[in-house]
Write a protein that holds these residues in place. Structure first.
Motif, PDB file in Angstrom:
ATOM      1  N   TRP A 123      31.701  16.015  40.390  1.00  0.00           N
ATOM      2  CA  TRP A 123      31.019  15.374  39.269  1.00  0.00           C
ATOM      3  C   TRP A 123      29.740  14.675  39.708  1.00  0.00           C
ATOM      4  CZ3 TRP A 123      34.458  12.708  35.073  1.00  0.00           C
ATOM      5  CH2 TRP A 123      35.376  13.632  34.570  1.00  0.00           C
ATOM      6  N   SER A 124      29.776  13.957  40.808  1.00  0.00           N
ATOM      7  CA  SER A 124      28.638  13.164  41.245  1.00  0.00           C
ATOM      8  C   SER A 124      27.406  14.019  41.494  1.00  0.00           C
ATOM      9  CB  SER A 124      29.007  12.388  42.514  1.00  0.00           C
ATOM     10  OG  SER A 124      27.914  11.645  42.978  1.00  0.00           O
ATOM     11  N   SER A 125      27.566  15.107  42.227  1.00  0.00           N
ATOM     12  CA  SER A 125      26.404  15.949  42.526  1.00  0.00           C
ATOM     13  C   SER A 125      25.850  16.600  41.264  1.00  0.00           C
ATOM     14  CB  SER A 125      26.752  17.007  43.569  1.00  0.00           C
ATOM     15  OG  SER A 125      27.779  17.851  43.100  1.00  0.00           O
ATOM     16  N   SER A 126      26.727  16.966  40.341  1.00  0.00           N
ATOM     17  CA  SER A 126      26.256  17.556  39.087  1.00  0.00           C
ATOM     18  C   SER A 126      25.577  16.514  38.216  1.00  0.00           C
ATOM     19  CB  SER A 126      27.421  18.188  38.334  1.00  0.00           C
ATOM     20  OG  SER A 126      27.926  19.280  39.053  1.00  0.00           O
ATOM     21  N   LEU A 127      26.138  15.306  38.204  1.00  0.00           N
ATOM     22  CA  LEU A 127      25.570  14.233  37.397  1.00  0.00           C
ATOM     23  C   LEU A 127      24.157  13.893  37.850  1.00  0.00           C
ATOM     24  CD1 LEU A 127      25.899  12.023  35.231  1.00  0.00           C
ATOM     25  CD2 LEU A 127      26.808  10.559  37.050  1.00  0.00           C
ATOM     26  N   CYS A 128      23.959  13.713  39.145  1.00  0.00           N
ATOM     27  CA  CYS A 128      22.635  13.307  39.621  1.00  0.00           C
ATOM     28  C   CYS A 128      21.585  14.373  39.342  1.00  0.00           C
ATOM     29  CB  CYS A 128      22.669  12.906  41.088  1.00  0.00           C
ATOM     30  SG  CYS A 128      22.829  14.265  42.243  1.00  0.00           S
ATOM     31  N   ALA A 129      21.984  15.637  39.278  1.00  0.00           N
ATOM     32  CA  ALA A 129      21.037  16.713  38.980  1.00  0.00           C
ATOM     33  C   ALA A 129      20.572  16.692  37.528  1.00  0.00           C
ATOM     34  CB  ALA A 129      21.667  18.065  39.297  1.00  0.00           C
ATOM     35  N   LEU A 130      21.302  15.982  36.661  1.00  0.00           N
ATOM     36  CA  LEU A 130      20.992  15.975  35.234  1.00  0.00           C
ATOM     37  C   LEU A 130      20.359  14.672  34.747  1.00  0.00           C
ATOM     38  CD1 LEU A 130      24.277  17.691  34.036  1.00  0.00           C
ATOM     39  CD2 LEU A 130      21.983  18.686  34.009  1.00  0.00           C
ATOM     40  N   LEU A 131      20.313  13.665  35.611  1.00  0.00           N
ATOM     41  CA  LEU A 131      19.743  12.377  35.212  1.00  0.00           C
ATOM     42  C   LEU A 131      18.235  12.364  35.401  1.00  0.00           C
ATOM     43  CD1 LEU A 131      22.341   9.913  36.772  1.00  0.00           C
ATOM     44  CD2 LEU A 131      22.166  10.655  34.380  1.00  0.00           C
ATOM     45  N   THR A 132      17.559  11.575  34.575  1.00  0.00           N
ATOM     46  CA  THR A 132      16.114  11.392  34.696  1.00  0.00           C
ATOM     47  C   THR A 132      15.805   9.923  34.443  1.00  0.00           C
ATOM     48  OG1 THR A 132      15.698  11.837  32.350  1.00  0.00           O
ATOM     49  CG2 THR A 132      15.597  13.732  33.854  1.00  0.00           C
ATOM     50  N   GLY A 133      14.598   9.526  34.760  1.00  0.00           N
ATOM     51  CA  GLY A 133      14.108   8.191  34.426  1.00  0.00           C
ATOM     52  C   GLY A 133      14.908   7.057  35.052  1.00  0.00           C
ATOM     53  N   ARG A 134      15.103   6.004  34.260  1.00  0.00           N
ATOM     54  CA  ARG A 134      15.799   4.812  34.760  1.00  0.00           C
ATOM     55  C   ARG A 134      17.239   5.098  35.140  1.00  0.00           C
ATOM     56  NH1 ARG A 134      14.799   0.672  30.142  1.00  0.00           N
ATOM     57  NH2 ARG A 134      15.012   2.610  28.991  1.00  0.00           N
ATOM     58  N   ALA A 135      17.892   6.035  34.446  1.00  0.00           N
ATOM     59  CA  ALA A 135      19.276   6.377  34.788  1.00  0.00           C
ATOM     60  C   ALA A 135      19.341   6.964  36.201  1.00  0.00           C
ATOM     61  CB  ALA A 135      19.852   7.363  33.778  1.00  0.00           C
ATOM     62  N   LEU A 136      18.389   7.796  36.554  1.00  0.00           N
ATOM     63  CA  LEU A 136      18.343   8.360  37.896  1.00  0.00           C
ATOM     64  C   LEU A 136      18.007   7.281  38.920  1.00  0.00           C
ATOM     65  CD1 LEU A 136      18.559  10.780  39.769  1.00  0.00           C
ATOM     66  CD2 LEU A 136      16.171  11.316  39.241  1.00  0.00           C
ATOM     67  N   ASP A 137      17.121   6.371  38.562  1.00  0.00           N
ATOM     68  CA  ASP A 137      16.800   5.258  39.453  1.00  0.00           C
ATOM     69  C   ASP A 137      18.043   4.424  39.761  1.00  0.00           C
ATOM     70  OD1 ASP A 137      14.125   5.995  39.474  1.00  0.00           O
ATOM     71  OD2 ASP A 137      13.544   4.511  37.954  1.00  0.00           O
ATOM     72  N   CYS A 138      18.818   4.118  38.739  1.00  0.00           N
ATOM     73  CA  CYS A 138      20.056   3.342  38.922  1.00  0.00           C
ATOM     74  C   CYS A 138      21.037   4.106  39.795  1.00  0.00           C
ATOM     75  CB  CYS A 138      20.700   3.013  37.581  1.00  0.00           C
ATOM     76  SG  CYS A 138      19.769   1.824  36.617  1.00  0.00           S
ATOM     77  N   TYR A 139      21.200   5.382  39.527  1.00  0.00           N
ATOM     78  CA  TYR A 139      22.103   6.213  40.324  1.00  0.00           C
ATOM     79  C   TYR A 139      21.666   6.220  41.784  1.00  0.00           C
ATOM     80  CZ  TYR A 139      24.826  10.201  41.893  1.00  0.00           C
ATOM     81  OH  TYR A 139      25.685  11.008  42.580  1.00  0.00           O
ATOM     82  N   GLY A 140      20.369   6.304  42.012  1.00  0.00           N
ATOM     83  CA  GLY A 140      19.833   6.339  43.372  1.00  0.00           C
ATOM     84  C   GLY A 140      20.071   5.057  44.148  1.00  0.00           C
ATOM     85  N   ARG A 141      20.254   3.941  43.451  1.00  0.00           N
ATOM     86  CA  ARG A 141      20.514   2.666  44.118  1.00  0.00           C
ATOM     87  C   ARG A 141      21.982   2.450  44.460  1.00  0.00           C
ATOM     88  NH1 ARG A 141      16.430   0.943  40.475  1.00  0.00           N
ATOM     89  NH2 ARG A 141      17.952   0.179  38.989  1.00  0.00           N
ATOM     90  N   LEU A 142      22.861   3.315  43.976  1.00  0.00           N
ATOM     91  CA  LEU A 142      24.282   3.193  44.289  1.00  0.00           C
ATOM     92  C   LEU A 142      24.550   3.588  45.734  1.00  0.00           C
ATOM     93  CD1 LEU A 142      25.858   4.908  41.141  1.00  0.00           C
ATOM     94  CD2 LEU A 142      25.722   2.446  41.597  1.00  0.00           C
ATOM     95  N   SER A 143      25.536   2.946  46.337  1.00  0.00           N
ATOM     96  CA  SER A 143      25.962   3.390  47.665  1.00  0.00           C
ATOM     97  C   SER A 143      26.639   4.753  47.505  1.00  0.00           C
ATOM     98  CB  SER A 143      26.945   2.381  48.269  1.00  0.00           C
ATOM     99  OG  SER A 143      28.173   2.417  47.568  1.00  0.00           O
ATOM    100  N   ALA A 144      26.796   5.451  48.607  1.00  0.00           N
ATOM    101  CA  ALA A 144      27.460   6.761  48.555  1.00  0.00           C
ATOM    102  C   ALA A 144      28.862   6.637  47.998  1.00  0.00           C
ATOM    103  CB  ALA A 144      27.473   7.387  49.950  1.00  0.00           C
ATOM    104  N   GLU A 145      29.565   5.567  48.367  1.00  0.00           N
ATOM    105  CA  GLU A 145      30.935   5.369  47.881  1.00  0.00           C
ATOM    106  C   GLU A 145      30.944   5.076  46.371  1.00  0.00           C
ATOM    107  OE1 GLU A 145      34.812   5.748  48.230  1.00  0.00           O
ATOM    108  OE2 GLU A 145      33.419   6.019  49.884  1.00  0.00           O
ATOM    109  N   GLN A 146      29.999   4.255  45.904  1.00  0.00           N
ATOM    110  CA  GLN A 146      29.928   3.950  44.469  1.00  0.00           C
ATOM    111  C   GLN A 146      29.575   5.189  43.659  1.00  0.00           C
ATOM    112  OE1 GLN A 146      26.966   0.847  44.833  1.00  0.00           O
ATOM    113  NE2 GLN A 146      28.440  -0.698  44.131  1.00  0.00           N
ATOM    114  N   ALA A 147      28.698   6.010  44.185  1.00  0.00           N
ATOM    115  CA  ALA A 147      28.259   7.204  43.466  1.00  0.00           C
ATOM    116  C   ALA A 147      29.403   8.198  43.271  1.00  0.00           C
ATOM    117  CB  ALA A 147      27.111   7.875  44.200  1.00  0.00           C
ATOM    118  N   LYS A 148      30.398   8.162  44.126  1.00  0.00           N
ATOM    119  CA  LYS A 148      31.536   9.074  44.008  1.00  0.00           C
ATOM    120  C   LYS A 148      32.530   8.629  42.942  1.00  0.00           C
ATOM    121  CE  LYS A 148      31.474  10.520  48.817  1.00  0.00           C
ATOM    122  NZ  LYS A 148      32.215  10.493  50.083  1.00  0.00           N
TER     123      LYS A 148
END
Length: 95
Positions: A69-94
């Motif tokens: 889910w995580s890898s698919s989710l990040c490929a579909l986010l843009t803008g501020r949502a992607l910025d927020c996702y990018g600030r998550l730790s690897a563990e949080q992103a999972k």
């Protein structure tokens, strides 16, 4: 029998069943190949909570493992949502 054919065609068109070369019509579990059937989240146009619910339902209905889910989710986010996702730790992103 005509109804079954109609439903199969509708599912193929909706991206639920892939038209396999062997004719099996097997359901895809490959999140990477299927995520392109979801529209990207558009910052300023889409409501993030509603879009995430849609993403989760799509992933579940297509049998994706939660690990993908995580890898698919990040490929579909843009803008501020992607910025927020990018600030998550690897563990949080999972999660």
């Amino acid at each position: 029998m005509a109804r079954l054919s109609f439903l199969s065609t509708a599912k193929i068109e909706a991206g639920i069943i892939k038209n396999e070369p062997d004719g099996s019509g097997a359901r895809s579990n490959d999140a990477g190949a299927e995520h392109s059937k979801l529209p990207n989240f558009q910052d300023g146009r889409d409501d993030l909570d509603i879009w995430l619910t849609r993403f989760e339902r799509f992933a579940e209905s297509n049998g994706w493992s939660r690990e993908k889910w995580s890898s698919s989710l990040c490929a579909l986010l843009t803008g501020r949502a992607l910025d927020c996702y990018g600030r998550l730790s690897a563990e949080q992103a999972k999660d």
